[in-house]
Design a protein around this motif. Structure first.
Motif, PDB file in Angstrom:
ATOM      1  N   UNK A  38       0.815  -1.218   0.000  1.00 36.32           N
ATOM      2  CA  UNK A  38       0.000   0.000   0.000  1.00 36.32           C
ATOM      3  C   UNK A  38       0.848   1.267   0.000  1.00 36.32           C
ATOM      4  N   UNK A  39       2.090   1.158   0.451  1.00 43.62           N
ATOM      5  CA  UNK A  39       2.970   2.327   0.449  1.00 43.62           C
ATOM      6  C   UNK A  39       3.384   2.687  -0.963  1.00 43.62           C
ATOM      7  N   UNK A  40       3.524   3.987  -1.231  1.00 46.43           N
ATOM      8  CA  UNK A  40       3.961   4.393  -2.568  1.00 46.43           C
ATOM      9  C   UNK A  40       5.397   3.959  -2.843  1.00 46.43           C
ATOM     10  N   UNK A  41       5.707   3.789  -4.108  1.00 46.46           N
ATOM     11  CA  UNK A  41       7.059   3.414  -4.508  1.00 46.46           C
ATOM     12  C   UNK A  41       8.053   4.483  -4.048  1.00 46.46           C
ATOM     13  N   UNK A  42       9.228   4.057  -3.665  1.00 42.55           N
ATOM     14  CA  UNK A  42      10.270   4.987  -3.238  1.00 42.55           C
ATOM     15  C   UNK A  42      10.696   5.878  -4.399  1.00 42.55           C
ATOM     16  N   UNK A  43      10.764   5.281  -5.576  1.00 38.14           N
ATOM     17  CA  UNK A  43      11.130   6.037  -6.782  1.00 38.14           C
ATOM     18  C   UNK A  43       9.950   6.062  -7.742  1.00 38.14           C
ATOM     19  N   UNK A  44       9.609   7.247  -8.190  1.00 33.53           N
ATOM     20  CA  UNK A  44       8.478   7.397  -9.113  1.00 33.53           C
ATOM     21  C   UNK A  44       8.703   6.683 -10.439  1.00 33.53           C
ATOM     22  N   UNK A  45       9.967   6.537 -10.846  1.00 35.35           N
ATOM     23  CA  UNK A  45      10.249   5.881 -12.118  1.00 35.35           C
ATOM     24  C   UNK A  45      10.224   4.349 -11.999  1.00 35.35           C
ATOM     25  N   UNK A  46       9.992   3.837 -10.793  1.00 34.56           N
ATOM     26  CA  UNK A  46       9.878   2.386 -10.571  1.00 34.56           C
ATOM     27  C   UNK A  46       8.624   2.105  -9.732  1.00 34.56           C
ATOM     28  N   UNK A  47       7.462   2.327 -10.312  1.00 29.59           N
ATOM     29  CA  UNK A  47       6.221   2.197  -9.540  1.00 29.59           C
ATOM     30  C   UNK A  47       5.952   0.796  -9.012  1.00 29.59           C
ATOM     31  N   UNK A  52       9.779   0.866  -0.864  1.00 28.98           N
ATOM     32  CA  UNK A  52       8.582   1.671  -0.639  1.00 28.98           C
ATOM     33  C   UNK A  52       8.820   2.691   0.463  1.00 28.98           C
ATOM     34  N   UNK A  53       7.889   3.611   0.610  1.00 31.17           N
ATOM     35  CA  UNK A  53       7.974   4.633   1.660  1.00 31.17           C
ATOM     36  C   UNK A  53       6.591   4.850   2.251  1.00 31.17           C
TER      37      UNK A  53
END
Length: 84
Positions: A38-47, A52-53
């Motif tokens: 459920x946490x967003x990906x740490x890097x936007x370019x690797x969804x 995660x964060x």
């Protein structure tokens, strides 16, 4: 359910959290043990990445960075920051 682990550096960061924030951190860990994706990906370019964060605490003053090891059903916290 996922098993929670934490690296030594992040554990020291948790030790430095204000006492009143620890309950929020514990709630976040309980959440991550059930639904870490459920946490967003740490890097936007690797969804779809496993790193995660997640923000936590009053006003979102905390940030946890973690890695999901799906094959082992583990969540490993690698960084904990508090700016609140």
């Amino acid at each position: 359910m996922y098993r929670y682990e934490i690296v030594a550096d992040a554990s020291e960061q948790v030790d430095g959290l204000p006492v009143d924030v620890l309950v929020h951190y514990a709630e976040l860990i309980a959440f991550l043990e059930l639904t870490p994706w459920e946490g967003p990906a740490y890097r936007d370019d690797k969804p779809d990445g496993a790193m995660r964060r997640m923000v936590f605490g009053p006003g979102g003053g905390g940030l946890v960075v973690y890695v999901i090891l799906e094959q082992d059903r583990r969540v490993v916290v690698v960084s904990v920051s508090w700016v609140g």
